[in-house]
Write an enzyme that holds these catalytic residues in place. Structure first.
Site, PDB file in Angstrom:
ATOM      1  N   LYS A  84       0.854  -1.191   0.000  1.00  0.00           N
ATOM      2  CA  LYS A  84       0.000   0.000   0.000  1.00  0.00           C
ATOM      3  C   LYS A  84       0.892   1.245   0.000  1.00  0.00           C
ATOM      4  O   LYS A  84       1.726   1.420   0.885  1.00  0.00           O
ATOM      5  CB  LYS A  84      -0.910   0.005   1.232  1.00  0.00           C
ATOM      6  CG  LYS A  84      -2.009  -1.040   1.147  1.00  0.00           C
ATOM      7  CD  LYS A  84      -2.776  -1.161   2.442  1.00  0.00           C
ATOM      8  CE  LYS A  84      -3.790  -0.075   2.639  1.00  0.00           C
ATOM      9  NZ  LYS A  84      -4.626  -0.346   3.851  1.00  0.00           N
TER      10      LYS A  84
HETATM   11  O1  G3P Z   1      -8.168   0.240   5.337  1.00  0.00           O
HETATM   12  C1  G3P Z   1      -8.235   1.565   5.767  1.00  0.00           C
HETATM   13  C2  G3P Z   1      -9.140   1.629   6.929  1.00  0.00           C
HETATM   14  O2  G3P Z   1      -8.664   0.808   7.927  1.00  0.00           O
HETATM   15  C3  G3P Z   1      -9.414   2.979   7.489  1.00  0.00           C
HETATM   16  O3  G3P Z   1     -10.585   2.822   8.218  1.00  0.00           O
HETATM   17  O4  G3P Z   1     -12.325   3.417   9.813  1.00  0.00           O
HETATM   18  O5  G3P Z   1      -9.974   4.284  10.110  1.00  0.00           O
HETATM   19  O6  G3P Z   1     -11.429   5.159   8.278  1.00  0.00           O
HETATM   20  P1  G3P Z   1     -11.104   3.998   9.157  1.00  0.00           P
END
Ligand code: G3P
Length: 219
Positions: A84
């Site tokens: 990534k």
């Molecule tokens: O894969 C990216 C993800 O983990 C981000 O999630 O909920 O932190 O926006 P969030």
């Protein structure tokens, strides 16, 4: 649609694999840090041992040379590791370099369809729009726009919807035509444990226990 698990927790991964619903795993530095006192590379190695599918691991620097060096190190752990890379100027350069070395990348922290377009031109094999965070900003239709742009030009990169925080985010990603959604275990649990499914099942099992004698039937 493929579903990945968004975690670095080995027990969570084993649990979701046993349900038969996941095709890969995604991590990021925040997710790895949640695992307390683990070695980053060792943890990715442990995940790769139990996942039969892509394991996405993110670089932890904005610096071009450091990103490329770390990507090579992560990719050496196992052939199923996908790197990534954040959507930045240096990130695009890193994607281009890694593509020339045959290293698969996922352009992450994508917030717009035009960022996705540039990422795929640079050579990314996946683009990750951050659905929940995009919704927080009140943007509309980003995933649908990426799907349409990729269709228009026959781009082969996969659209991996990240930041899925609610069951409805998974549904919207699927309706918009995303190839993959990466989902935390608690969201998968919410989907499986639908209260109405449980009420219906309880009713069937209660009726069965009241009205039937299993021993009598089998005799
Ligand atoms: O894969 C990216 C993800 O983990 C981000 O999630 O909920 O932190 O926006 P969030």
């Amino acid at each position: 649609m493929k579903i990945f698990l968004d975690t670095a927790n080995l027990e969570e991964i084993k649990e979701a694999i046993s349900w038969g619903v996941i095709n890969g795993v995604t991590t990021n530095p925040s997710i790895i840090a949640r695992e307390k006192n683990v070695d980053y590379y060792k943890q990715i190695e442990e995940i790769c041992k139990i996942v039969d599918g892509p394991v996405h691991a993110m670089v932890t620097s904005r610096d071009l040379d450091k990103m490329v060096e770390q990507a090579r190190k992560l990719r050496n752990i196992a052939p199923n590791v996908v790197i990534k890379i954040p959507l930045t100027f240096n990130g695009l350069k890193a994607i281009k370099i890694l593509k020339s070395e045959g290293i698969t990348t996922n352009a992450t922290v994508v917030y717009s369809a035009t960022q996705a377009l540039l990422a795929v031109n640079a050579g990314a094999s996946y683009v990750s729009p951050f659905y929940g965070r995009i919704e927080d900003l009140d943007y509309e239709n980003v995933i649908k726009d990426i799907v349409n742009i990729f269709k228009n030009y026959n781009y082969q990169a996969e659209i991996l919807t990240a930041s899925v925080r609610l069951p409805i985010h998974l549904k919207k990603a699927a309706l918009a035509g995303a190839d993959i959604a990466t989902v935390p275990l608690n969201v998968l649990r919410q989907i499986i444990m639908h209260p109405s499914s449980d009420i219906a099942l309880t009713e069937f099992l209660n009726d069965w226990e009241k009205g039937c004698n299993v021993d009598a039937i089998s005799n």
